[in-house]
Design a protein around this motif. Structure first.
Motif, mmCIF file in Angstrom:
data_model
loop_
_atom_site.group_PDB
_atom_site.id
_atom_site.type_symbol
_atom_site.label_atom_id
_atom_site.label_comp_id
_atom_site.label_asym_id
_atom_site.label_seq_id
_atom_site.Cartn_x
_atom_site.Cartn_y
_atom_site.Cartn_z
ATOM 1 N N GLY A 60 6.642 -72.056 77.058
ATOM 2 C CA GLY A 60 7.998 -72.578 76.899
ATOM 3 C C GLY A 60 8.041 -73.682 75.857
ATOM 4 O O GLY A 60 7.081 -74.426 75.663
ATOM 5 N N SER A 99 11.802 -69.922 76.114
ATOM 6 C CA SER A 99 11.139 -69.542 77.359
ATOM 7 C C SER A 99 10.470 -68.171 77.304
ATOM 8 O O SER A 99 9.951 -67.704 78.312
ATOM 9 N N GLU A 129 16.497 -68.461 73.501
ATOM 10 C CA GLU A 129 15.839 -68.083 74.747
ATOM 11 C C GLU A 129 14.422 -67.593 74.473
ATOM 12 O O GLU A 129 13.477 -67.943 75.171
#
Lengths: 232, 223
Positions: free
Chosen positions: A201, A173, A169
């Motif tokens: 991202g 992002s 994660e």
């Protein structure tokens, strides 16, 4: 039919260092030395599919933890009745029934939680780690130890999933624990952090191939740590 | 800690067979009981969720004007839609229309609230199997993407604009997921076209059959 029971290998204590209590050894095996994901490398299919965020990892981890503890208790309690030639189908029947019941009762009475975790529950039936623990540990140890082992293995698995989800994660992002509030209730919304604001991202780490790459990296890291510890 | 020596009866073939059969029987019994125990609460929970979604896409007075068991079924262009009418003083002021389209991971089911003029009040995703973290941005809880449909109608958005930006349309796609938003746009456009064609029937307060049972048969598969 061969009488396999007679020559069943008596499973005794772990081959651990002397002097360490049995409980501590179970904990160490489950959490680190024999970690389901990083050492046994079991249950990788659901693991790579859902760990695109730390929150999803936590969801699958908690659902697995629960089923692991319950199946350990059940199988350990019945271990005097279950004979070797039919043990695998019996384990599968018991685990599948347990998971299905959890799925139904959760949807009926814990609907809010089910909305968040429901996706993960069918994945647990296919989780070979649970069958593995039934075979290797629960069927050969008394209930208290089997439950503790299930708890520790489950916690180790949950930790591995959260770390893997967190790494993916963060790289993918730039956030951590996105939507934790949706899953755990608004009290836990504080967990949601945007670590890298304006981060564009990096899609690869969120997609399954990125999952394999991140998992490989983490496994290598764990081995390095282990080797350094051995050398010391 | 070693496995205790097995009593002799446990070594017979008949014992293994009986054991397996007994466990299978016990498991089936547990599942049947579990199913009976949970069937009603599950159905109730699904109904409650459906009502919540209907309330979110219909006029401000919420579900007050909606009878959950009264639905109108329409077929249009190979899709079947279920509609709930919002009644105020005997007049249908809007409908909540289900629609669907194949997404990336399976069928995406959407419910769209449409007023008498054919303008979208709101839309919500009922069910989907899109990739968590990518395609699930279509859920209203996760992003405000779906709000882009509010106020749209066939009149103010020409057919070519009912597409994601990548395909030359008006609606955003997400990073890493084009198929999912494309499917939702398609589904909602289809709902509007169906509304246009079947407008007279959808806005006729007599069109829905009256059912004493609020969970009538025609609703069973829309939980």
């Amino acid at each position: 039919m061969a009488e396999t029971d007679a020559d069943q290998v008596p499973v005794t204590d772990f081959p651990g260092e002397g002097g360490e209590s049995r409980w501590r050894r179970i904990a160490r095996e489950g959490l680190w030395d024999n970690n389901v994901a990083f050492t046994q490398m079991l249950a990788l299919c659901p693991l790579l599919a859902v760990t695109s965020t730390a929150t999803n990892g936590l969801g699958l981890g908690l659902a697995t933890l629960f089923v692991m503890v319950a199946s350990a208790a059940l199988i350990s309690a019945l271990r005097g009745l279950i004979t070797d030639p039919v043990r695998i189908p019996v384990f599968i029947l018991l685990i599948a029934t347990l998971v299905t019941l959890v799925d139904m009762f959760m949807e009926a009475y814990l609907n809010r939680l089910y909305q968040a975790l429901g996706l993960f529950i069918p994945l647990i039936v296919t989780n070979c780690a649970i069958l593995g623990r039934a075979e290797v540990f629960a069927s050969r140890h008394p209930p208290a130890e089997a439950v503790f082992d299930g708890l520790m293995m489950g916690l180790g698995f949950t930790a591995a999933l959260v770390v893997l989800g967190g790494v993916r994660e963060l790289l993918g992002s730039g956030t951590l624990f996105q939507q934790a509030g949706l899953m755990l209730g608004d009290t836990f919304a504080f967990l949601e952090v945007t670590v890298l604001p304006g981060y564009p991202g990096f899609l690869l780490t969120i997609l399954p191939p990125g999952g394999f790459i991140a998992l490989g990296g983490l496994m290598a890291g764990k081995r390095l740590l282990d080797r350094r510890r051995e050398a010391a | 800690m070693s496995t205790p020596e097995r009593p002799s009866y446990q070594r017979r073939t008949a014992y293994h067979v009986t054991l397996l059969a007994a466990v299978a029987l016990l498991c089936s019994t547990a599942l049947v009981i579990g199913d009976q125990q949970t069937r009603e609460p599950i159905e109730a929970a699904r109904q409650r969720q459906l009502s919540e979604h209907i309330a979110e896409v219909t006029p401000a007075s919420g579900t007050a004007g909606i009878a959950p068991g009264r639905t109108v079924q329409i077929q249009h262009d190979g899709r079947s839609h279920t509609a709930w009418q919002h009644l105020e003083g005997g007049r249908v002021t809007g409908v909540a229309l289900t629609t669907s389209e194949q997404g990336y991971g399976g069928e995406i089911r959407v419910i769209v609230g449409i007023d008498r003029q054919g303008e979208i009040l709101a839309a919500r995703v009922l069910e989907h199997q899109e990739t968590p973290g990518l395609g699930d941005q279509i859920e209203a809880e996760r992003s405000d993407w779906i709000d882009a449909f509010e106020g749209r109608s066939l009149a103010n958005t020409p057919p070519d604009d009912w597409a994601v930006e990548k395909d030359g349309g008006e609606f955003d796609q997400f990073t890493g997921a084009t198929i999912t938003p494309r499917a939702v746009v398609e589904a909602i456009h289809a709902a509007l076209l169906a509304f246009e064609t079947h407008r007279a029937r959808l806005l006729d307060p007599q069109a829905a059959p009256r059912h004493a049972d609020p969970t009538g048969p025609e609703e069973a598969d829309h939980g």
